[in-house]
Motif scaffolding. Structure first.
Motif, mmCIF file in Angstrom:
data_model
loop_
_atom_site.group_PDB
_atom_site.id
_atom_site.type_symbol
_atom_site.label_atom_id
_atom_site.label_comp_id
_atom_site.label_asym_id
_atom_site.label_seq_id
_atom_site.Cartn_x
_atom_site.Cartn_y
_atom_site.Cartn_z
ATOM 1 N N SER A 6 0.814 -1.217 0.000
ATOM 2 C CA SER A 6 0.000 0.000 0.000
ATOM 3 C C SER A 6 0.846 1.266 0.000
ATOM 4 O O SER A 6 0.526 2.234 -0.697
ATOM 5 C CB SER A 6 -0.932 -0.003 1.211
ATOM 6 O OG SER A 6 -0.186 0.024 2.423
ATOM 7 N N VAL A 7 1.931 1.271 0.777
ATOM 8 C CA VAL A 7 2.715 2.495 0.944
ATOM 9 C C VAL A 7 3.678 2.708 -0.213
ATOM 10 O O VAL A 7 3.835 3.838 -0.702
ATOM 11 C CB VAL A 7 3.479 2.470 2.286
ATOM 12 C CG1 VAL A 7 4.391 3.687 2.422
ATOM 13 C CG2 VAL A 7 2.500 2.415 3.447
ATOM 14 N N HIS A 8 4.337 1.657 -0.672
ATOM 15 C CA HIS A 8 5.407 1.816 -1.649
ATOM 16 C C HIS A 8 5.031 1.325 -3.054
ATOM 17 O O HIS A 8 5.236 2.037 -4.034
ATOM 18 C CB HIS A 8 6.659 1.081 -1.161
ATOM 19 C CG HIS A 8 7.160 1.584 0.150
ATOM 20 N ND1 HIS A 8 7.710 2.836 0.316
ATOM 21 C CD2 HIS A 8 7.182 1.005 1.382
ATOM 22 C CE1 HIS A 8 8.060 3.010 1.579
ATOM 23 N NE2 HIS A 8 7.743 1.923 2.245
ATOM 24 N N PHE A 9 4.479 0.109 -3.149
ATOM 25 C CA PHE A 9 4.268 -0.455 -4.482
ATOM 26 C C PHE A 9 3.120 0.229 -5.222
ATOM 27 O O PHE A 9 3.270 0.615 -6.397
ATOM 28 C CB PHE A 9 4.000 -1.956 -4.379
ATOM 29 C CG PHE A 9 3.746 -2.609 -5.714
ATOM 30 C CD1 PHE A 9 4.800 -2.888 -6.568
ATOM 31 C CD2 PHE A 9 2.461 -2.916 -6.123
ATOM 32 C CE1 PHE A 9 4.575 -3.471 -7.818
ATOM 33 C CE2 PHE A 9 2.224 -3.502 -7.353
ATOM 34 C CZ PHE A 9 3.283 -3.778 -8.198
ATOM 35 N N ALA A 10 1.965 0.383 -4.571
ATOM 36 C CA ALA A 10 0.783 0.908 -5.273
ATOM 37 C C ALA A 10 1.013 2.314 -5.849
ATOM 38 O O ALA A 10 0.713 2.555 -7.028
ATOM 39 C CB ALA A 10 -0.424 0.892 -4.338
ATOM 40 N N ALA A 50 4.532 -7.883 -16.579
ATOM 41 C CA ALA A 50 5.692 -8.261 -15.768
ATOM 42 C C ALA A 50 6.704 -7.119 -15.716
ATOM 43 O O ALA A 50 7.283 -6.840 -14.657
ATOM 44 C CB ALA A 50 6.333 -9.526 -16.335
ATOM 45 N N ALA A 51 6.902 -6.447 -16.842
ATOM 46 C CA ALA A 51 7.859 -5.338 -16.873
ATOM 47 C C ALA A 51 7.382 -4.175 -16.007
ATOM 48 O O ALA A 51 8.176 -3.570 -15.260
ATOM 49 C CB ALA A 51 8.069 -4.871 -18.316
ATOM 50 N N LEU A 52 6.091 -3.852 -16.090
ATOM 51 C CA LEU A 52 5.545 -2.775 -15.267
ATOM 52 C C LEU A 52 5.643 -3.111 -13.785
ATOM 53 O O LEU A 52 5.990 -2.257 -12.959
ATOM 54 C CB LEU A 52 4.087 -2.515 -15.650
ATOM 55 C CG LEU A 52 3.845 -1.873 -17.016
ATOM 56 C CD1 LEU A 52 2.355 -1.808 -17.308
ATOM 57 C CD2 LEU A 52 4.444 -0.478 -17.058
ATOM 58 N N THR A 53 5.355 -4.363 -13.434
ATOM 59 C CA THR A 53 5.450 -4.782 -12.033
ATOM 60 C C THR A 53 6.879 -4.676 -11.526
ATOM 61 O O THR A 53 7.128 -4.193 -10.415
ATOM 62 C CB THR A 53 4.932 -6.223 -11.878
ATOM 63 O OG1 THR A 53 3.585 -6.306 -12.348
ATOM 64 C CG2 THR A 53 4.992 -6.671 -10.435
ATOM 65 N N ALA A 54 7.833 -5.123 -12.356
ATOM 66 C CA ALA A 54 9.246 -5.054 -11.955
ATOM 67 C C ALA A 54 9.702 -3.606 -11.807
ATOM 68 O O ALA A 54 10.410 -3.262 -10.851
ATOM 69 C CB ALA A 54 10.107 -5.789 -12.978
ATOM 70 N N CYS A 55 9.291 -2.749 -12.730
ATOM 71 C CA CYS A 55 9.690 -1.335 -12.647
ATOM 72 C C CYS A 55 9.093 -0.662 -11.409
ATOM 73 O O CYS A 55 9.777 0.112 -10.724
ATOM 74 C CB CYS A 55 9.242 -0.592 -13.905
ATOM 75 S SG CYS A 55 10.173 -1.023 -15.391
ATOM 76 N N LEU A 61 11.495 0.279 -4.108
ATOM 77 C CA LEU A 61 12.677 -0.012 -3.289
ATOM 78 C C LEU A 61 13.645 1.164 -3.273
ATOM 79 O O LEU A 61 14.250 1.474 -2.237
ATOM 80 C CB LEU A 61 13.378 -1.261 -3.828
ATOM 81 C CG LEU A 61 12.658 -2.598 -3.598
ATOM 82 C CD1 LEU A 61 13.383 -3.726 -4.325
ATOM 83 C CD2 LEU A 61 12.560 -2.901 -2.103
ATOM 84 N N LEU A 62 13.804 1.819 -4.415
ATOM 85 C CA LEU A 62 14.722 2.962 -4.478
ATOM 86 C C LEU A 62 14.223 4.147 -3.647
ATOM 87 O O LEU A 62 15.018 4.875 -3.036
ATOM 88 C CB LEU A 62 14.910 3.395 -5.934
ATOM 89 C CG LEU A 62 15.704 2.434 -6.831
ATOM 90 C CD1 LEU A 62 15.681 2.915 -8.274
ATOM 91 C CD2 LEU A 62 17.143 2.308 -6.348
ATOM 92 N N LEU A 63 12.910 4.337 -3.617
ATOM 93 C CA LEU A 63 12.347 5.493 -2.913
ATOM 94 C C LEU A 63 12.064 5.231 -1.440
ATOM 95 O O LEU A 63 11.852 6.176 -0.678
ATOM 96 C CB LEU A 63 11.050 5.931 -3.596
ATOM 97 C CG LEU A 63 11.179 6.457 -5.028
ATOM 98 C CD1 LEU A 63 9.812 6.832 -5.584
ATOM 99 C CD2 LEU A 63 12.114 7.666 -5.080
ATOM 100 N N GLN A 64 12.070 3.969 -1.029
ATOM 101 C CA GLN A 64 11.734 3.647 0.356
ATOM 102 C C GLN A 64 12.602 4.378 1.384
ATOM 103 O O GLN A 64 12.074 4.882 2.386
ATOM 104 C CB GLN A 64 11.826 2.134 0.576
ATOM 105 C CG GLN A 64 11.393 1.692 1.969
ATOM 106 C CD GLN A 64 11.411 0.180 2.120
ATOM 107 O OE1 GLN A 64 11.724 -0.550 1.181
ATOM 108 N NE2 GLN A 64 11.075 -0.295 3.306
#
Length: 298
Positions: A6-10, A50-55, A61-64
């Protein structure tokens, strides 16, 4: 896992998907062709998903590590650069005028039932603000600062320095409520940034298509809505900070092996010493109490 999603991925997935749609539609190179956005072959759809999910996962992860900074920027801590510092001064003046208007409504003369309701609402809203000389440029900053400057101070504790020590003493139900409120706050902040980033990306892509200018406008509207949600959640989080000190301030003393005070006056003296200790000031000499909670004296 729920916090990560919820906080990072979405929010990151929202931004990545928006940029993907603009690129696939050819918005950066000419007129947008929305029919070309969705691929026609199923295998291509799976590959792009899959590419969108990976990006989105990589961006999350970079912004966390910058989550605290993302919140603090929206709070209004802008004094590091001259231009933003000037803007902060202007917006703080706006916040101060609103604060004075609230005080006027809260402590003005009361008349009929309608005026009493207005006064009660002004008092409630005023309680969610810090003192006038400590206001920040934004509503989010003032909502959080109201808790940071008053939750522990009511008992003689400095909230900012004592919060990391008192939080581990929090009981399960209060801890769950705090985590839920913090997750909601961070999610709203990240959604606000995602909508702002999408708006900034869509402006150069759609500047030559006036019929589509409603898309960046919608992005700004959604960013404002997310920001309002962050302010509301911050007010709830500040209220929970007060609850933590109401219920667990003596647990902090037991963890520090300080004897519990016997009355309100000695409580303020003990907590003043604890605040000095946490600030690096040598406190008045005190006797430790090494009894295990619920057990015999060691």
């Amino acid at each position: 896992m729920r916090r990560v999603l919820s906080v990072h991925f979405a929010p990151c997935a929202l931004f990545v998907a928006g940029v993907f749609v603009l690129v696939r539609a050819g918005s950066f190179s000419g007129r947008s062709d929305w029919g070309a956005v969705w691929p026609r072959r199923p295998e291509t759809t799976l590959q792009l998903t899959a590419a969108l999910t990976a990006c989105a996962a990589l961006l999350g992860l970079l912004l966390q590590p910058f989550q605290v900074r993302a919140v603090r920027v929206l709070e209004g801590y802008w004094d590091r650069w001259p231009l933003t510092a000037r803007l902060a001064g202007v917006l703080t003046g706006v916040q101060r005028r609103r604060w004075r208007a609230l005080r006027k409504r809260a402590y003005g003369k009361t008349g009929g039932e309608r005026e009493q309701r207005i006064r009660a609402d002004a008092l409630r809203r005023l309680a969610g603000h810090p003192p006038g000389d400590l206001l920040l440029p934004t509503a989010l900053g003032n909502a959080l600062r109201a808790g940071e400057l008053s939750a522990g101070e009511r008992y003689g504790l400095t909230t900012l320095s004592s919060w990391p020590r008192i939080y581990p003493q929090v009981s399960g139900r209060v801890d769950e409520a705090l985590r839920s409120a913090r997750d909601a706050l961070d999610t709203a902040v990240n959604l606000c940034w995602s909508f702002l980033a999408l708006t900034a990306t869509a402006l150069p892509a759609l500047y030559d298509e006036p019929a589509l200018w409603w898309l960046p406008a919608t992005g700004l509207l959604l960013a404002a809505l997310a920001y309002k949600g962050a302010v509301t959640t911050a007010q709830a989080y500040s209220g929970l900070m007060h609850v933590v000190y109401d219920l667990h301030r003596f647990d902090l003393l037991e963890a520090l092996r300080y004897p519990l005070p016997g009355d309100r006056e000695s409580e303020e003296e003990v907590f003043a010493d604890v605040s000095d200790l946490l600030a690096g000031i040598r406190p008045e000499r005190r006797v430790y109490d090494h009894r295990v909670r619920g057990g015999p004296e060691l």
